[in-house]
Design a protein around this motif. Structure first.
Motif, short mmCIF file in Angstrom:
data_model
loop_
_atom_site.label_atom_id
_atom_site.label_comp_id
_atom_site.label_asym_id
_atom_site.label_seq_id
_atom_site.Cartn_x
_atom_site.Cartn_y
_atom_site.Cartn_z
N TYR A 69 12.72 9.35 0.03
CA TYR A 69 11.32 9.13 -0.31
C TYR A 69 11.06 7.67 -0.71
N GLY A 70 10.01 7.07 -0.12
CA GLY A 70 9.50 5.81 -0.62
C GLY A 70 10.08 4.56 0.02
N HIS A 71 9.28 3.50 -0.08
CA HIS A 71 9.60 2.14 0.35
C HIS A 71 9.52 1.93 1.86
N ILE B 20 0.85 -1.18 0.00
CA ILE B 20 0.00 0.00 0.00
C ILE B 20 0.89 1.23 0.00
N ALA B 21 0.55 2.21 -0.82
CA ALA B 21 1.18 3.52 -0.72
C ALA B 21 0.52 4.24 0.46
N PHE B 22 1.31 4.63 1.43
CA PHE B 22 0.76 5.21 2.65
C PHE B 22 0.42 6.68 2.45
N ILE B 23 -0.58 6.90 1.60
CA ILE B 23 -1.09 8.25 1.35
C ILE B 23 -2.05 8.65 2.45
N PHE B 24 -2.89 7.71 2.83
CA PHE B 24 -3.91 7.93 3.86
C PHE B 24 -4.31 6.55 4.36
N ILE B 25 -4.01 6.25 5.62
CA ILE B 25 -4.23 4.88 6.12
C ILE B 25 -4.77 4.89 7.54
N TYR B 26 -5.58 3.89 7.82
CA TYR B 26 -6.02 3.60 9.17
C TYR B 26 -5.11 2.50 9.71
N VAL B 27 -4.47 2.76 10.85
CA VAL B 27 -3.52 1.82 11.44
C VAL B 27 -4.01 1.44 12.84
N LYS B 28 -4.25 0.16 13.03
CA LYS B 28 -4.66 -0.32 14.35
C LYS B 28 -3.47 -0.29 15.31
N ARG B 29 -3.71 0.14 16.52
CA ARG B 29 -2.64 0.19 17.51
C ARG B 29 -2.03 -1.19 17.74
N ALA B 30 -2.82 -2.24 17.57
CA ALA B 30 -2.33 -3.59 17.80
C ALA B 30 -1.17 -3.94 16.89
N ILE B 31 -1.16 -3.45 15.64
CA ILE B 31 -0.05 -3.79 14.75
C ILE B 31 1.20 -3.03 15.15
N VAL B 32 1.05 -1.82 15.64
CA VAL B 32 2.21 -1.06 16.13
C VAL B 32 2.81 -1.76 17.34
N ASP B 33 1.95 -2.25 18.23
CA ASP B 33 2.43 -3.00 19.39
C ASP B 33 3.16 -4.27 18.97
N ALA C 65 12.65 13.58 -3.65
CA ALA C 65 11.67 12.57 -4.03
C ALA C 65 12.30 11.49 -4.91
N ASP C 66 13.48 11.03 -4.55
CA ASP C 66 14.19 10.02 -5.30
C ASP C 66 13.99 8.67 -4.60
N THR C 67 13.41 7.71 -5.31
CA THR C 67 13.06 6.43 -4.69
C THR C 67 14.19 5.40 -4.75
N VAL C 68 15.30 5.72 -5.40
CA VAL C 68 16.34 4.72 -5.64
C VAL C 68 16.93 4.22 -4.32
N GLU C 69 17.27 5.12 -3.42
CA GLU C 69 17.89 4.71 -2.16
C GLU C 69 16.92 3.89 -1.31
N GLY C 70 15.64 4.30 -1.28
CA GLY C 70 14.65 3.54 -0.54
C GLY C 70 14.49 2.12 -1.06
N GLU C 71 14.51 1.98 -2.38
CA GLU C 71 14.41 0.64 -2.97
C GLU C 71 15.64 -0.19 -2.63
#
Length: 222
Positions: A160-162, A135-148, A204-210
């Protein structure tokens, strides 16, 4: 409905102001218990009713996201790019309902009307609801349980990215999943002449993130 915190990493006042105006226009559809601005730099103001956290220099999106997650306490979080715009009625409740329909659900994205590199998230994809590996994290609902369960964002993704693909990979390996629903639509990139923070900063260069992603997980199709 469970309380949810809105977390928005932002740097530029014009971009953020357009976001806030959109939220105000749709405030009944998005009744956030807390609204948290993670500031990059000192030239952006938190509106009345908002909390703010100062992000350190240099700007690193995952680090600023983690500051927002910590500030939100035990709440679930909606993580929003500041160049998104709200639509519809009852949107937050709909996203939360999808998130809690199945205990495996960890991250939920609405469909994106506007710029988005992941086909399944686009409004023209034809999908109703789909489990995805990325998922591209443009706008997301994140449950606290996954962060835990898996922790916050990986701060070694300094460009930028990845970082979002990495979080999806960690979610999948923990036996949880990310999905997209068409029950909610969010606009992205419509308040020209604004640009997102990375684009305006020229990073906004995605090369390093990849490269970082592949070093962690091996070769994966995106």
């Amino acid at each position: 409905m469970k309380d949810v915190a809105l977390v928005v990493p932002a740097c530029y006042q014009d971009i953020f102001s357009a976001f806030v105006d959109s939220l105000w226009d749709h405030r009944e559809a998005w009744p956030f218990a807390r609204k948290i601005l993670v500031r990059d730099g000192e030239n952006i103001r938190a509106p009345e009713g908002w909390e703010w956290v100062q992000g350190p220099d240099p700007y690193v999106m995952p680090r600023n996201i983690n500051l927002g997650l910590a500030a939100a306490g035990r709440m679930d979080v909606v993580m929003a790019s500041d160049d998104t715009q709200f639509t519809e009625v009852g949107s937050l409740e709909k996203l939360q309902r999808v998130a809690y329909r199945d205990e495996r659900n960890a991250i939920v994205s609405p469909q994106i009307d506007g710029g988005c590199g992941i086909w399944e998230q686009r409004t023209d994809s034809g999908y109703h609801e789909v489990v995805v590996t990325r998922i591209a994290f443009i706008f997301i609902y994140v449950k606290r349980a996954i962060v835990d369960l898996i922790g916050g964002w990986d701060e070694q993704f300094v460009t930028y990215g990845h970082d979002d693909f990495d979080y999806c990979e960690r979610t999948k390996r923990a036996g949880k999943r990310a999905l997209v629903t068409d029950q909610v639509v969010v606009k992205h990139g419509y308040h020209a002449p604004c640009m997102n923070t990375y684009s305006r900063k020229g990073t906004a260069d995605t090369v390093e993130g990849e490269r970082i992603f592949r070093a962690k997980w091996g070769t994966h199709e995106f």
